[in-house]
Every structure is written in C-alpha cells, then in structure tokens.
Write a protein that holds these residues in place. Sequence first.
Motif, mmCIF file in Angstrom:
data_model
loop_
_atom_site.group_PDB
_atom_site.id
_atom_site.type_symbol
_atom_site.label_atom_id
_atom_site.label_comp_id
_atom_site.label_asym_id
_atom_site.label_seq_id
_atom_site.Cartn_x
_atom_site.Cartn_y
_atom_site.Cartn_z
ATOM 1 N N MET A 149 2.037 1.885 -3.540
ATOM 2 C CA MET A 149 0.981 2.479 -4.366
ATOM 3 C C MET A 149 0.812 3.963 -4.067
ATOM 4 O O MET A 149 0.580 4.771 -4.972
ATOM 5 N N LYS A 150 0.928 4.321 -2.786
ATOM 6 C CA LYS A 150 0.719 5.718 -2.386
ATOM 7 C C LYS A 150 1.835 6.640 -2.874
ATOM 8 O O LYS A 150 1.579 7.788 -3.265
ATOM 9 N N PHE A 189 0.004 -2.164 -10.772
ATOM 10 C CA PHE A 189 -0.821 -0.960 -10.706
ATOM 11 C C PHE A 189 -0.235 0.127 -11.607
ATOM 12 O O PHE A 189 0.939 0.077 -12.002
ATOM 13 N N CYS A 199 -3.796 4.547 -4.878
ATOM 14 C CA CYS A 199 -2.767 5.332 -5.568
ATOM 15 C C CYS A 199 -3.028 6.836 -5.434
ATOM 16 O O CYS A 199 -2.088 7.638 -5.530
ATOM 17 N N GLN A 200 -4.272 7.218 -5.205
ATOM 18 C CA GLN A 200 -4.603 8.645 -5.115
ATOM 19 C C GLN A 200 -4.449 9.186 -3.695
ATOM 20 O O GLN A 200 -4.587 10.385 -3.474
ATOM 21 N N CYS A 223 4.137 6.048 -5.347
ATOM 22 C CA CYS A 223 4.584 5.889 -6.728
ATOM 23 C C CYS A 223 4.171 7.088 -7.582
ATOM 24 O O CYS A 223 3.041 7.581 -7.487
ATOM 25 N N GLN A 224 5.100 7.529 -8.424
ATOM 26 C CA GLN A 224 4.809 8.580 -9.377
ATOM 27 C C GLN A 224 5.797 8.500 -10.531
ATOM 28 O O GLN A 224 6.886 7.943 -10.385
ATOM 29 N N ILE A 282 -7.295 -0.186 -6.113
ATOM 30 C CA ILE A 282 -5.927 0.229 -6.459
ATOM 31 C C ILE A 282 -5.891 1.716 -6.809
ATOM 32 O O ILE A 282 -5.033 2.469 -6.324
ATOM 33 N N GLU A 283 -6.807 2.166 -7.661
ATOM 34 C CA GLU A 283 -6.802 3.571 -8.039
ATOM 35 C C GLU A 283 -7.055 4.461 -6.820
ATOM 36 O O GLU A 283 -6.460 5.535 -6.686
ATOM 37 N N HIS A 295 0.827 -1.206 0.000
ATOM 38 C CA HIS A 295 0.000 0.000 0.000
ATOM 39 C C HIS A 295 0.861 1.256 0.000
ATOM 40 O O HIS A 295 0.533 2.250 -0.671
ATOM 41 N N ASN A 330 0.924 6.246 -12.806
ATOM 42 C CA ASN A 330 0.300 7.561 -12.612
ATOM 43 C C ASN A 330 -1.017 7.483 -11.840
ATOM 44 O O ASN A 330 -1.703 8.487 -11.662
ATOM 45 N N GLY A 331 -1.370 6.270 -11.375
ATOM 46 C CA GLY A 331 -2.555 6.118 -10.534
ATOM 47 C C GLY A 331 -3.838 5.809 -11.255
ATOM 48 O O GLY A 331 -4.875 5.604 -10.622
#
Length: 434
Positions: free
Chosen positions: A194-195, A271, A432-433, A197-198, A428-429, A191, A274-275
């Motif tokens: 995912m948070k 994932f 990621c956001q 990542c960019q 997931i989205e 998690h 870019n989210g």
Amino acid sequence: MNETHFLNCRHNLLQLMEEGVAIITSAPAKIRSNDTEYSYRQNSDFYYLCGFNEDNALLVLIKTSESTKTILFVEAYNDEHALWNGARLGVEGARARFSVDEVYASSEYGGMIKEILREHVNLYIDLYCDSPRIVEAKGAAQALHSMRGIKRHVRSIRDVTYLIRSLRLIKSDEEIATIRQAIAITAEAHHEAMKVCQPMMREYQLQAAMSYIFLNSGAVSEAYGAIVAGGNNANTLHYVDNREELRDGDLVLIDAACEWELYASDITRTFPINGKFSNAQREIYEKVLEVQLRVIEAIKPGIKRDYLQTYSEELLCDALIALGILSGERETLMEVKAHKKYAPHGIGHWMGLDVHDPCPYVDESGESLAFVSGMVMTIEPGLYFRADDESVPECYRGIGIRIEDNILVTQEGHENLSAMIAKSVEEIEGMCQN
C-alpha cells in the motif's frame, strides 16, 4: 513445533484407528525442468505427524490391542548427496531428534513391510496415492492374504487421510502461534504494498515488494501463487500473470501471503492505486466490507459453514440490489442465482498446513460440520464487475473487490487473526499516503 506436539498428533491418530498399520509417505522431490527441481515442500499430512522435512521417508504407525509402535524410515546419510545438496539427517540423526520407537533407512522398508503387516487386519493408507511405497505395501498385503498358515491378514484397506485431516481441523496452541507468525509477516507485506504503490508501476513490482518482506523476515515461501490484479484483472479470480501496468484511478486487488514453518496465511486487500477511492469504488468497497464484518461477527461454536455461505449470499444480494445492479425481491433473485454472476465464489475455506486445508466440511453422515474452538477459516466475500459487462452501471465497470481475513473460532466466539491489516477506507487511504 516441539516434539510434544508431534507426539500428540500421532497419539490422536492412533486413538482414531482400529487395530492395524498406517503408512504415511513423504512428498517426492519434483522436477522443474531437465535436471532442476522445485523447492521441496513436504506432504502436509506427513509433516503434521512427525515434523520431518526430507523426501524419501515414511512413517509407520502400528496399533494392536495391547500396544502401539511408531517407526520412521529415512534416507541414509550419503557423502555425495551432502556435497551436492546438503547433508541429510540420516538414521542416527533421526534417532536422536525424533521421539519415535524405531528408525531405519528407507532402503530397508521393502524387506520389512511384509513382516510389519503380518497378523494385522487393517491397512491405513492414502487411497489415492500412487507412491511406489504404497503400492509395495498393498502388494505385501495381497501376498500375505494368499499365504497358507496365516490366521490373520489384511482384510480391509482404509483411508488414513480422512482421519488425519479430521484431526487437522482443530489447531493446537502451537499451530495457532505458527499461523499468527505467518500472518504478522503477511501484514507487513500488505502494508508495504500500500505504501509503495503508485500509478505506472507494474503488478510484479508490487509482488516483488511483498516477496522481499517475506524472504527478509525468514519466510521461505509464499503460501500460494500471488495475485496482484490491477483494474479489470481483479475480475479474473485466479489471475496470476502479474505483468500489467497499474493505472491511475484503478484499484488493485492483492491476494498474497506467506507460510511459516509450512503453515499458511491467506489475505486479500483491495486498494486504490493512487491512494484515494473514487465515489463508485468506495460505494462497492464499503458494501463488501459490511458483508465481511457481518459474516465474521456471526462466527462462533455451533455455527455451520453452510449457514455462513447462505448468509453471505443474502447480504451480497442485498448489496447488489442497493447498488442498483439487481432489481426485485431477494428471495426471487437468489432462487435463480442472479447474484452469482457478480459473487461467484464461496465465503471461505479451512486454512492451516495447506492454504486450502483439505479437512472435511461434512461429517460421515453428510451433515455440515459445526464450528468448534480451534478451527481456522478464511472469510472472503467479493463483488466483481467486468469492464465489458453492460448490465452494470458504467461507473462500476472494471471494478473487482475482495476482502479476506483469517478467523480463529474460539470458545467465546471468534478472533480475527489478521485484524491488524488496514481494511477500512480510512485505514487504507492513510496507509497509502505514508
């Protein structure tokens, strides 16, 4: 793990043995470079039976028609070793800590092994182990065989690993609790990846974010070399370089997990960097997810892994047909293995003290083992479309997706131990956001 657990493991092994002597060795320390060593990792079979986490140790189990005995050999306490590398438990410490019948210094093993083997007809060892201690035991057995006046001597050398690993198939409540802890830490790490990542990050930066969670939570090691594969790198199944830049519009596949008290977890999530999934990415992702969910739903006592493998391949072949990547009848395509180009690996493997637990998949007659309550297996379907593969539509090229969870077989059916880790497109989205 408490001492009762290890006592039970040894009792179960002795129950499987005929009369004789079993010798199980600790893992040796391994040189990394010149005079530096790798972090020590105990032999899983040895740890399973006694929970001792030092090198140069041996466990000896003796079974006669009337009794059993457990002997632990450990490296003696040494002041110089304590100064440079830390104090060993030593003989007295081991006697106080472990519920074994006798404890001796490892240096005494050579002088005792011939006497230990005397009058025993079976010697149980790892047949493929080249440890000097095992060579010593075989030499002692051969010497006794040639001596006059001994009515009984070792006539059979047997594989102890098959017996131990058959036992390792069924996890105790304590083992399952330990695996749950490894998965809980791994869930937090996925998690976090995912948070944070960019685009323009490096793959190793995502690995570092996960490694921080592992170490900060008290997990001393990854369960295996982490795969952090952006874009087309995901189509290399064992990609471990983790050095490239993560690009906007690509996916990243992360196959990474920690171990807790030597028990593994093994999780893969894929994932968008870019989210947000593109339409093509979402199409493939939801096909793989549907396959995984349907295979997991089929798990229950009595089902065989061979069935799951065939079932998963049928579902993946159907997905490839639906995506327009394969055309024709499923049976014909599977007969020529057309789907294997895009779905090359198995559906899953045993997991426990080793991330790929070396437990048997077939019984002694060669038949696939049926699931029983207490088994833990990964379920990890995937589809992989290389960037240079002109046999797939252009919009799918460079996409590689795998989704992996850890499944416990229960009396009622199954439990997904890693169900808390975001997996649907929406989950997931959303993660990621954050």
